[in-house]
Design an enzyme around this catalytic site. Structure first.
Site, short mmCIF file in Angstrom:
data_model
loop_
_atom_site.label_atom_id
_atom_site.label_comp_id
_atom_site.label_asym_id
_atom_site.label_seq_id
_atom_site.Cartn_x
_atom_site.Cartn_y
_atom_site.Cartn_z
N GLU A 98 85.19 11.09 39.89
CA GLU A 98 85.46 12.37 40.57
C GLU A 98 86.82 12.34 41.27
OE1 GLU A 98 84.71 15.34 41.08
OE2 GLU A 98 82.56 15.73 41.21
N ASP A 99 87.38 13.52 41.47
CA ASP A 99 88.60 13.62 42.25
C ASP A 99 88.30 13.54 43.74
OD1 ASP A 99 87.29 16.10 42.23
OD2 ASP A 99 89.09 17.28 41.83
N ASP A 102 83.38 16.50 48.72
CA ASP A 102 83.55 17.29 49.95
C ASP A 102 82.16 17.65 50.50
OD1 ASP A 102 84.45 18.96 51.95
OD2 ASP A 102 85.20 20.52 50.63
N PHE A 151 92.67 20.88 53.16
CA PHE A 151 92.75 21.17 51.73
C PHE A 151 93.94 20.45 51.11
CE2 PHE A 151 93.28 23.50 47.80
CZ PHE A 151 91.97 23.53 47.36
N ARG A 164 98.15 20.38 39.97
CA ARG A 164 97.43 19.21 39.46
C ARG A 164 98.37 18.11 39.01
NH1 ARG A 164 92.02 20.67 38.65
NH2 ARG A 164 91.64 22.78 37.91
#
Ligand code: IMP
Ligand code: MG
Length: 180
Positions: A98-99, A102, A151, A164
């Site tokens: 996963e990136d 959260d 963020f 990205r």
């Protein structure tokens, strides 16, 4: 693009160093196993390929796409499969890549879904973790960096499909998404 970033939170060099450490730990832990990386598109793609290059035991990869934020920067809680795996997972040692974790909603859903397909084992590797954002209890087994509840974009992570390709993790100027 770079003007939209307030601050570089994690540099390219720090990311690459951490990826090497994680890959080393995974290489050690998965000796003699049937390792398959499950790359969560699109955010996980840069991390998954860097990670894979640094793993020195046999490793397979498959891809899954699930919806999370859409155009907003807060989680919707709605998780939808956009692309399913092609591989059989039975008997495999799955490692979700996963990136970021959260709220944990995406990961919790994904874990339950993959477990129902009876893999030999299932673990999670994420390059970023925002522990303050958690709404459901779920943990990654391998974590690159814990970050504050801000963020971020870059290294696969986007805002509205942009940023990205940045090779580092940066904090986006709040006015960029507040004006959207
Ligand atoms: P969760 O379901 O709230 O844990 O969100 C997981 C997904 O939301 C990640 O795979 C990302 O695609 C996205 N996400 C969460 N935080 C950020 C961020 O700071 N920047 C970009 N995407 C994020
Ligand atoms: Mg995203």
């Amino acid at each position: 693009m770079i003007d939209d970033i307030v601050k570089v939170l994690i540099s390219e060099q720090q990311l690459q160093q951490k990826v090497k450490e994680l890959a080393k730990a995974i290489t050690n832990d998965y000796q003699g196993k049937n390792l398959m990386l499950i790359c969560v598109l699109k955010g996980g793609v840069m991390f998954a390929t860097d990670l894979m290059k640094n793993i020195t035991i046999p490793v397979k990869i498959d891809f899954m796409a699930i919806s999370s934020y859409g155009m907003s920067t807060t989680t919707s809680g709605v998780v939808r499969i956009l692309k399913d795996l092609e591989a059989e997972v039975a008997g495999k040692d799955l490692l979700i890549v996963e990136d970021i974790v959260d709220s944990g909603l995406t990961l919790k859903y994904l874990k339950e879904m993959l477990l129902s397909r009876k893999p030999n084992s299932l673990k999670v590797c994420t390059i970023l973790d925002k522990p303050e954002g958690r709404q459901v209890e779920v943990k990654a087994d391998y974590v690159g960096f814990n970050i504050p509840d801000k963020f971020v974009v870059g290294y696969g992570l986007d805002y509205a499909e942009k940023y990205r390709n940045l090779p580092f993790i940066g904090i986006l100027k709040p006015e960029i998404y507040k004006n959207a």
